[in-house]
Design an enzyme around this catalytic site. Structure first.
Site, PDB file in Angstrom:
ATOM      1  N   ASN A  38     -19.754   3.395  10.924  1.00 52.99           N
ATOM      2  CA  ASN A  38     -19.404   1.993  10.624  1.00 52.99           C
ATOM      3  C   ASN A  38     -19.030   1.207  11.879  1.00 52.99           C
ATOM      4  O   ASN A  38     -19.070  -0.023  11.876  1.00 52.99           O
ATOM      5  CB  ASN A  38     -18.260   1.945   9.601  1.00 52.99           C
ATOM      6  CG  ASN A  38     -18.680   2.493   8.245  1.00 52.99           C
ATOM      7  OD1 ASN A  38     -19.871   2.636   7.960  1.00 52.99           O
ATOM      8  ND2 ASN A  38     -17.709   2.809   7.403  1.00 52.99           N
TER       9      ASN A  38
ATOM     10  N   ARG B 263     -18.653   8.835   8.769  1.00 49.73           N
ATOM     11  CA  ARG B 263     -18.872   7.449   8.344  1.00 49.73           C
ATOM     12  C   ARG B 263     -18.004   6.481   9.134  1.00 49.73           C
ATOM     13  O   ARG B 263     -18.411   5.347   9.385  1.00 49.73           O
ATOM     14  CB  ARG B 263     -18.584   7.304   6.859  1.00 49.73           C
ATOM     15  CG  ARG B 263     -19.615   7.968   5.986  1.00 49.73           C
ATOM     16  CD  ARG B 263     -19.143   7.923   4.563  1.00 49.73           C
ATOM     17  NE  ARG B 263     -20.147   8.389   3.639  1.00 49.73           N
ATOM     18  CZ  ARG B 263     -19.926   8.503   2.338  1.00 49.73           C
ATOM     19  NH1 ARG B 263     -18.738   8.187   1.834  1.00 49.73           N
ATOM     20  NH2 ARG B 263     -20.871   8.933   1.538  1.00 49.73           N
TER      21      ARG B 263
ATOM     22  N   LEU C 107     -17.786  -3.473   1.988  1.00 53.76           N
ATOM     23  CA  LEU C 107     -18.863  -2.717   1.344  1.00 53.76           C
ATOM     24  C   LEU C 107     -18.710  -2.760  -0.175  1.00 53.76           C
ATOM     25  O   LEU C 107     -19.200  -1.873  -0.890  1.00 53.76           O
ATOM     26  CB  LEU C 107     -18.854  -1.260   1.841  1.00 53.76           C
ATOM     27  CG  LEU C 107     -18.926  -1.081   3.364  1.00 53.76           C
ATOM     28  CD1 LEU C 107     -18.860   0.393   3.744  1.00 53.76           C
ATOM     29  CD2 LEU C 107     -20.189  -1.731   3.927  1.00 53.76           C
TER      30      LEU C 107
ATOM     31  N   SER D 269     -13.087   4.294   5.267  1.00 53.08           N
ATOM     32  CA  SER D 269     -13.797   5.522   4.931  1.00 53.08           C
ATOM     33  C   SER D 269     -12.847   6.673   5.220  1.00 53.08           C
ATOM     34  O   SER D 269     -12.112   6.636   6.206  1.00 53.08           O
ATOM     35  CB  SER D 269     -15.074   5.684   5.755  1.00 53.08           C
ATOM     36  OG  SER D 269     -15.633   6.952   5.452  1.00 53.08           O
ATOM     37  N   ALA D 270     -12.890   7.678   4.358  1.00 53.48           N
ATOM     38  CA  ALA D 270     -12.058   8.853   4.607  1.00 53.48           C
ATOM     39  C   ALA D 270     -12.839   9.878   5.422  1.00 53.48           C
ATOM     40  O   ALA D 270     -12.309  10.922   5.799  1.00 53.48           O
ATOM     41  CB  ALA D 270     -11.632   9.458   3.267  1.00 53.48           C
TER      42      ALA D 270
ATOM     43  N   TYR E 126       0.829  -1.219   0.000  1.00 53.48           N
ATOM     44  CA  TYR E 126       0.000   0.000   0.000  1.00 53.48           C
ATOM     45  C   TYR E 126       0.864   1.270   0.000  1.00 53.48           C
ATOM     46  O   TYR E 126       0.363   2.357  -0.233  1.00 53.48           O
ATOM     47  CB  TYR E 126      -0.940   0.056   1.220  1.00 53.48           C
ATOM     48  CG  TYR E 126      -1.965  -1.060   1.320  1.00 53.48           C
ATOM     49  CD1 TYR E 126      -2.140  -1.974   0.293  1.00 53.48           C
ATOM     50  CD2 TYR E 126      -2.756  -1.189   2.452  1.00 53.48           C
ATOM     51  CE1 TYR E 126      -3.071  -3.004   0.395  1.00 53.48           C
ATOM     52  CE2 TYR E 126      -3.709  -2.204   2.560  1.00 53.48           C
ATOM     53  CZ  TYR E 126      -3.851  -3.109   1.520  1.00 53.48           C
ATOM     54  OH  TYR E 126      -4.784  -4.115   1.635  1.00 53.48           O
TER      55      TYR E 126
ATOM     56  N   HIS F  18       0.461 -11.772   1.750  1.00 52.76           N
ATOM     57  CA  HIS F  18      -0.580 -10.986   1.073  1.00 52.76           C
ATOM     58  C   HIS F  18      -1.287 -11.751  -0.048  1.00 52.76           C
ATOM     59  O   HIS F  18      -2.474 -11.553  -0.282  1.00 52.76           O
ATOM     60  CB  HIS F  18       0.057  -9.705   0.506  1.00 52.76           C
ATOM     61  CG  HIS F  18      -0.896  -8.582   0.275  1.00 52.76           C
ATOM     62  ND1 HIS F  18      -0.524  -7.268   0.360  1.00 52.76           N
ATOM     63  CD2 HIS F  18      -2.214  -8.554  -0.050  1.00 52.76           C
ATOM     64  CE1 HIS F  18      -1.576  -6.492   0.097  1.00 52.76           C
ATOM     65  NE2 HIS F  18      -2.610  -7.256  -0.149  1.00 52.76           N
TER      66      HIS F  18
HETATM   67  N1  LIG Z   1      -5.901  -8.056   1.613  1.00 46.89           N
HETATM   68  C1  LIG Z   1      -6.291  -7.655   0.447  1.00 46.89           C
HETATM   69  O1  LIG Z   1      -5.967  -8.253  -0.581  1.00 46.89           O
HETATM   70  C2  LIG Z   1      -7.149  -6.439   0.399  1.00 46.89           C
HETATM   71  C3  LIG Z   1      -7.730  -6.020  -0.811  1.00 46.89           C
HETATM   72  C4  LIG Z   1      -8.565  -4.898  -0.793  1.00 46.89           C
HETATM   73  C5  LIG Z   1      -8.784  -4.234   0.404  1.00 46.89           C
HETATM   74  N2  LIG Z   1      -8.184  -4.669   1.565  1.00 46.89           N
HETATM   75  C6  LIG Z   1      -8.399  -3.996   2.873  1.00 46.89           C
HETATM   76  O2  LIG Z   1      -9.785  -3.769   3.070  1.00 46.89           O
HETATM   77  C7  LIG Z   1      -9.993  -2.373   3.301  1.00 46.89           C
HETATM   78  C8  LIG Z   1     -11.379  -1.955   2.867  1.00 46.89           C
HETATM   79  O3  LIG Z   1     -11.594  -2.256   1.510  1.00 46.89           O
HETATM   80  P1  LIG Z   1     -11.925  -1.154   0.416  1.00 46.89           P
HETATM   81  O4  LIG Z   1     -11.262   0.101   0.822  1.00 46.89           O
HETATM   82  O5  LIG Z   1     -11.593  -1.729  -0.917  1.00 46.89           O
HETATM   83  O6  LIG Z   1     -13.485  -1.042   0.412  1.00 46.89           O
HETATM   84  P2  LIG Z   1     -14.732  -0.920   1.451  1.00 46.89           P
HETATM   85  O7  LIG Z   1     -14.281  -0.713   2.845  1.00 46.89           O
HETATM   86  O8  LIG Z   1     -15.625  -2.050   1.118  1.00 46.89           O
HETATM   87  O9  LIG Z   1     -15.445   0.382   0.889  1.00 46.89           O
HETATM   88  C9  LIG Z   1     -14.856   1.640   0.970  1.00 46.89           C
HETATM   89  C10 LIG Z   1     -15.749   2.597   0.178  1.00 46.89           C
HETATM   90  O10 LIG Z   1     -17.026   2.674   0.806  1.00 46.89           O
HETATM   91  C11 LIG Z   1     -17.312   4.029   1.165  1.00 46.89           C
HETATM   92  N3  LIG Z   1     -17.940   4.016   2.500  1.00 46.89           N
HETATM   93  C12 LIG Z   1     -17.403   3.598   3.671  1.00 46.89           C
HETATM   94  N4  LIG Z   1     -18.275   3.724   4.672  1.00 46.89           N
HETATM   95  C13 LIG Z   1     -19.404   4.249   4.139  1.00 46.89           C
HETATM   96  C14 LIG Z   1     -20.658   4.608   4.668  1.00 46.89           C
HETATM   97  N5  LIG Z   1     -20.942   4.456   5.970  1.00 46.89           N
HETATM   98  N6  LIG Z   1     -21.594   5.127   3.820  1.00 46.89           N
HETATM   99  C15 LIG Z   1     -21.342   5.260   2.502  1.00 46.89           C
HETATM  100  N7  LIG Z   1     -20.162   4.934   1.936  1.00 46.89           N
HETATM  101  C16 LIG Z   1     -19.200   4.423   2.743  1.00 46.89           C
HETATM  102  C17 LIG Z   1     -15.980   4.730   1.185  1.00 46.89           C
HETATM  103  O11 LIG Z   1     -16.132   6.086   0.836  1.00 46.89           O
HETATM  104  P3  LIG Z   1     -15.627   7.282   1.805  1.00 46.89           P
HETATM  105  O12 LIG Z   1     -14.163   7.069   2.050  1.00 46.89           O
HETATM  106  O13 LIG Z   1     -15.935   8.496   1.005  1.00 46.89           O
HETATM  107  O14 LIG Z   1     -16.462   7.185   3.063  1.00 46.89           O
HETATM  108  C18 LIG Z   1     -15.195   3.987   0.108  1.00 46.89           C
HETATM  109  O15 LIG Z   1     -15.509   4.502  -1.175  1.00 46.89           O
HETATM  110  C19 LIG Z   1      -8.848  -1.713   2.541  1.00 46.89           C
HETATM  111  O16 LIG Z   1      -8.647  -0.379   2.900  1.00 46.89           O
HETATM  112  C20 LIG Z   1      -7.701  -2.641   2.891  1.00 46.89           C
HETATM  113  O17 LIG Z   1      -7.192  -2.372   4.198  1.00 46.89           O
HETATM  114  C21 LIG Z   1      -7.382  -5.750   1.565  1.00 46.89           C
END
Ligand SMILES: NC(=O)c1ccc[n+]([C@@H]2O[C@H](COP(=O)([O-])OP(=O)(O)OC[C@H]3O[C@@H](n4cnc5c(N)ncnc54)[C@H](OP(=O)(O)O)[C@@H]3O)[C@@H](O)[C@H]2O)c1
Length: 289
Positions: free
Chosen positions: A242, A238, A190, A233-234, A53, A111
């Protein structure tokens, strides 16, 4: 399992928070440090980063600056494919610890299930014994790879982190892991903010019943299945929203209704053909970690 406990116990005796905060795609150091600081302030106690990352330094700075004791924050990092070998693992982990400015991580994951993960696992075991990682585990291992791995290794992974959300539920994978005492962590819980998930009629109806949002319903559904979501979430509002999922419960009927949303396949790029894995690896080898 009390579904309102804030921690689960791993198979090595360590505790893991029931929900985590992830920083994938946060490549700007100032943005990442600020977001992690806000997340800790909101109450997250699990921060999920990875060598790939490119933000371990920012995560370390935020954890140090948080005013929360280091042993109260569960930090995960991950070994990238280029370091997935016996010799590479130690180099990779030393680099991650240096970037984080920490002398241990709480969870160290392989990973991706590629390259010499058998050799890397031996090295991770040694580093766990030396105290550089409190728990060790896998990421993105499918059940067939996990079965092969468990058959030929004595030391069990504490977790396997995989994509898991309402459209890709992986009930079989979860049951298989649980039978072996391994916790499933959910990445992109999500579906990375996919509009179809955030607008879904069934989830919206259940959210209305509980006076919660759709993300809260999905995150609660995951934790109620014994899965540990890692959400991003940034937005501080939120972030707090969450986390507010331990003051209500979904009924058996609601859990069963959500189960019908499963499409049984990834929301992202599938890696189920030789060509897809080849293309993924070609790109992965260019990452500078
Ligand atoms: N191990 C792996 O291979 C792998 C792969 C992918 C991800 N990951 C891990 O999983 C984490 C999360 O995955 P992700 O970032 O892909 O996706 P996610 O957590 O499923 O979704 C994040 C998205 O949802 C939005 N969001 C979050 N809370 C919300 C709410 N309450 N209402 C509306 N929208 C909301 C965020 O927007 P805003 O920021 O605008 O709120 C962002 O666009 C990553 O950061 C990483 O640490 C690991």
């Amino acid at each position: 399992m009390d579904t309102n406990d804030l921690y689960l116990t791993l198979n090595d005796g360590n505790r893991i928070p029931r929900i985590g905060y992830g920083v994938f795609r946060m490549t700007d150091p100032a943005v990442c440090e600020h977001a992690v600081a806000e997340a800790i302030k909101a109450g997250y106690r699990l921060i999920d980063t990875a060598a790939a990352y490119g933000n371990e330094r920012a995560v370390g700075a935020a954890v140090r600056g948080s005013g929360v004791a280091r042993n109260e924050i569960f930090v995960t990092t991950k070994l990238w494919i280029t370091d997935t070998s016996y010799n590479g693992a130690r180099k990779g982990v030393e680099r991650s610890l240096e970037q984080l400015g920490m002398d241990y991580v709480d969870l160290l994951l392989i990973h991706q299930p590629y390259n010499d993960y058998y050799g890397a696992w031996r090295a991770l075991g040694e580093m766990q014994d030396e105290g550089l990682a409190r728990s060790i585990g896998m990421d993105n291992f499918t059940p067939d790879r996990m079965a092969d791995f468990l058959f030929f290794n004595d030391r069990k992974p504490a977790v396997n982190m995989v994509e898991c959300n309402a459209f890709y539920q992986r009930e079989y994978d979860k049951r298989y892991l649980h039978e072996h005492g391994i916790v499933m962590q959910a990445w992109s819980p999500l579906a990375a903010g996919h509009a179809e998930l955030l607008d879904n009629d069934l989830l919206s109806h259940i959210a209305g019943v509980h006076d919660k949002s759709i993300p809260q319903i999905v995150l609660r559904w995951l934790t109620q299945r014994g899965v540990v979501p890692v959400v991003k979430s940034a937005n501080p509002e939120r972030m707090r929203q969450n986390l507010a999922i331990f003051d209500f419960a979904l009924s058996d009927e609601e859990m069963a209704a959500i189960a019908t949303l499963d499409a049984g396949r990834t929301c992202f790029s599938p890696r189920d053909t030789g060509e897809a894995v080849h293309d993924f690896l070609e790109q992965a080898m260019t990452y500078s970690v």
